[in-house]
Design an enzyme around this catalytic site. Structure first.
Site, PDB file in Angstrom:
ATOM      1  CG  ASP A   1      -0.336  -0.204   2.516  1.00  0.00           C
ATOM      2  OD1 ASP A   1       0.891  -0.415   2.582  1.00  0.00           O
ATOM      3  OD2 ASP A   1      -1.068  -0.180   3.528  1.00  0.00           O
TER       4      ASP A   1
ATOM      5  CG  ASP B   1       1.750   0.756  11.877  1.00  0.00           C
ATOM      6  OD1 ASP B   1       1.055   1.476  12.618  1.00  0.00           O
ATOM      7  OD2 ASP B   1       1.613   0.718  10.638  1.00  0.00           O
TER       8      ASP B   1
END
Length: 754
Positions: free
Chosen positions: A62, A470
């Protein structure tokens, strides 16, 4: 030694679809570029296999481009490192397609955000080694909500010159949303006027997939029958979730039937003549401001089902795998991932999505068109040795969230499954106890926010310490082996700032965000070079954490500038904080002097004011109110007192008097995004400098060995990585070694004997 402060501050006055050729490679010093090994750590929404060449797989990410699998080395090769910072929108791969009759053909649609401008089609005739670029007349959202669907781009299996692409449903692109067709191999595109399905109201993923029915046509002729899945609120309400064309895509009509209240995720037609589709329902939530958000993936999907549509007989069949967790005929998770084997009729694999029960995400395989299913996780084993840091919260026991999959059309025992954290692989899929292992060697998708390369200390000569999105962060004892564990104690999801004491590199401080802990800890201290951590005693002035942090030269004072609150300083190892509200503005850029432990610096980018503190952050004075505004970074080299660099969109500015006095602009630099320092060249007294920016009229990664007077580019046009994430540092232990933090290609390190 401390430099005297001057009394007076001096002020600085400071498309039509035409085929575009990629830029030529620029000459430069001999540098070798490789990834610092982490392993995956990013979302891989799609993966496909070429049906005509064994071992040929492609994966799309992505935010980090596309990859090709090398079956002989079992590694993944990045295909888009040539994308420049100006082409950043291309780095999010929205869809990927191959020509089933030509194993050399590859098509990528690059467009990371709908708001980033129109997408670009990348066409390769050599499996992604080089590309021709075609500007498109529509937007794409490789990193938008709904990116788990696909594939939106498809090549006609009977006539490879014909391609179709289905857009999203973004309201801001209403004039270009819809189904688009190319009849000349992607060189030119036109919107299909007979396709009325999209509402362009911002709901759902839009056209979730395109599927050609190869059996309806013949080789060399355009396939007459094709389908498109519609993932919008209107389609859910009206039941028009699937459209069909029988005239090669010119005119379309709804296919009625199938599940109600669900949105199609992925669809593929198998050699048995059935169209297989995964479905899920949206969920919604209301934020603190009362705004209702629709969750149409990859998060928030539920009530998953799997169906097949018998094209010849116009009949739907419910084929959802059964689980004991099925409550009242519904699952609390969705189904999204789908792979239909083109070589074995009736063989397919599906994946759950947003399954957060005790088992977690799983995949099912069927060899009889969905009549019977085998759970590929329930009795499986998992090998996490290639990325052991993933086990910090316990052993791996499922396939990871937001999964997609691909069956090997040449080997029924082989499959890949992608997730929000990378790729897993099985080579004994048909066994009673399938074995899964990380199959992501070469894929590095971490987004980096902070890098430090400290000098050796009693705990060793660590090449690098990183902080990212993350994954929190890592101590990298080796650049070629994945870390054994991420930062822990306290929990952390994003590191936004990190620093170490320049005369005591065992003392490291990090700040960031905490999405996991019941009690939020936004910062931590390490006294052993990052190997273990202790949380700040309090979060000081921070509300949600984040921001920037600086440590003075001997580690006796910490300055923290949270993103959402006034800066604060601590002289007692963050046991307590002293607010600088009313003294320094919020969200200032900060840095500690590289030599004098009493000196800190701050920069208000909104107005261009520079501040200095000579008492470890307690009091501050504005030394220069006329610097250029909207700079990105302050940088100070270790061992140099009063020496500060300001990194801005118009160049580099330098002071050697703690900001009191004139700032000098570095010659030849017209734009800068990041600056770091490393070991000085032989015979030089000033540290080597590494800059991301434009020097001598060329954007790139540049090096200076003479204090910024001259610059040489050290990357080339094939190594641009979509720009960087404005994170760069040299290695103080080895001259010429530089580390670069990217926005989706992990950490790159460059080495050179020059």
């Amino acid at each position: 030694m401390k430099r005297p402060l001057l009394l007076n501050a001096l002020l600085l006055s400071l498309c039509a679809a035409n085929i575009v050729a990629m830029p030529a490679r620029a000459a430069g010093p001999a540098y070798s570029w490789n990834n610092v090994k982490i392993g995956g750590s990013g979302y891989v929404p799609g993966i496909i296999a070429h049906p005509g060449q064994q071992g040929l797989f492609y994966a799309r990410t992505d935010v980090g481009g596309a990859y090709r699998y090398n079956a002989s080395t079992k590694t993944w090769t990045p295909l888009n490192d040539w994308i420049s910072s100006a082409q950043f929108n291309m780095s999010g791969i929205d869809s990927i397609a191959v020509d089933p009759r030509d194993p050399n053909k590859l098509y990528l649609v690059g467009g990371i955000y709908y708001s980033g401008g129109n997408a670009t089609l990348m066409i390769s005739n050599n499996q992604g080694n080089t590309f021709t670029l075609v500007p498109l007349g529509f937007t794409a959202g490789g990193n938008e909500r709904g990116r788990q669907v696909g594939e939106r781009l498809m090549v006609d299996p009977n006539q490879g010159s014909v391609l179709f692409y289905g857009t999203g449903n973004y309201a801001g692109s209403a004039s270009s949303n819809g189904l688009w067709k190319s009849s000349n191999g992607g060189a030119n595109w036109s919107r299909v006027s007979g396709f009325p399905a999209l509402s362009s109201d911002g709901t759902g993923a839009g056209i979730s997939f395109v599927a050609f029915h190869k059996g309806s046509g013949s080789a060399g002729q355009a396939t007459p029958v094709l389908f498109a899945g519609i993932n919008t609120k209107t389609a859910e309400q009206t039941g028009s979730k699937l459209y069909k064309s029988t005239d090669g895509g010119n005119n379309w009509s709804p296919v009625w039937g199938g599940p109600g209240g669900l949105q199609p995720q992925r669809g593929q037609i198998g050699p048995d003549g059935n169209l297989y589709i995964t479905f899920a329902a949206w969920t919604s939530s209301t934020d603190g401001n009362g705004k209702v958000w629709e969750h149409y993936g990859p998060d928030g999907l539920t009530k998953g089902q799997v169906w097949k549509y018998d094209i010849a007989n116009n009949q739907w069949a419910y084929i959802t795998p059964w689980s004991s967790n099925n409550t009242n005929g519904e699952y609390s998770w969705g189904f999204s991932g789908l792979s239909v084997d083109p070589s074995h009729p009736g063989r397919l694999m599906v994946n759950t999505i947003d399954r957060y029960d005790s088992q977690g995400e799983t995949a099912y395989v069927s060899n009889d068109g969905g009549a019977h299913w085998t759970d590929l996780v329930a009795n499986a084993t998992f090998d996490s040795s290639a990325a052991p840091w993933n086990t910090v919260y316990g052993p791996i026991h499922n396939l990871g969230n937001w999964s997609a999959s691909v069956l090997d059309p040449f080997n029924t025992s082989h499959a890949f499954v992608t997730s929000g954290g990378g790729i897993m692989e099985s080579n004994n899929l048909t066994a009673a106890n399938p074995a899964w292992a990380y199959g992501e060697n070469g894929i590095e998708e971490t987004v980096l926010n902070a890098l430090i390369s400290p000098p050796p200390n009693q705990y060793g000569a660590t090449p690098l310490i990183s902080g990212g999105g993350d994954v929190c962060g890592f101590v990298h004892n080796s650049v070629t082996t994945a870390p054994s564990q991420p930062f822990s104690n306290p929990t952390c999801n994003n590191v936004t700032g990190m620093d170490y004491a320049k005369t005591n590199s065992t003392f490291v401080v990090r700040v960031g965000n905490d999405a996991y802990g019941a009690v939020k800890h936004y910062g931590a201290i390490s006294w052993n070079g990052g190997y273990s951590w202790s949380a700040f005693n309090s979060n000081g002035t921070a509300v949600d954490g984040g921001g920037y942090v600086a440590v003075n030269a001997d580690g006796s004072s910490i300055l923290w500038a949270p993103k959402d609150a006034p800066p604060a300083y601590s002289n007692n190892n963050a046991y307590s904080w002293n607010s600088l509200s009313g003294v320094l503005p919020n969200n200032v850029r900060i840095v500690a002097d590289g030599y004098n432990a009493n000196l800190f610096y701050a920069y208000d980018r909104n107005v261009g004011t520079f501040y200095a503190s000579s008492d470890k952050g307690a009091t501050w004075a504005a030394t220069n109110a006329g610097l250029i505004a909207w700079g990105d970074q302050l940088a100070a080299p270790a061992g140099q007192g009063g020496d500060v660099w300001l990194v801005t969109y118009t160049g580099l500015y330098h002071t050697t008097t703690s900001g009191w006095g004139a700032w000098v602009k570095a010659p030849g630099v017209t734009q800068a995004g990041a600056l770091g320092f490393g070991k000085a060249a032989a015979g030089a007294s000033y540290p080597a400098m590494y800059m991301e920016g434009t020097a001598n009229g060329v954007w790139g990664i540049h090096r200076s060995t003479d204090g910024g007077n001259t610059w040489v580019r050290i990357n080339d046009d094939q190594h641009q990585w979509y720009g960087t994430n404005h994170v760069i540092t040299g290695d103080p232990k080895t001259f010429g070694t530089v580390y670069i933090g990217t926005n989706g290609r992990g950490i790159l390190y460059g080495t050179s004997a020059n």
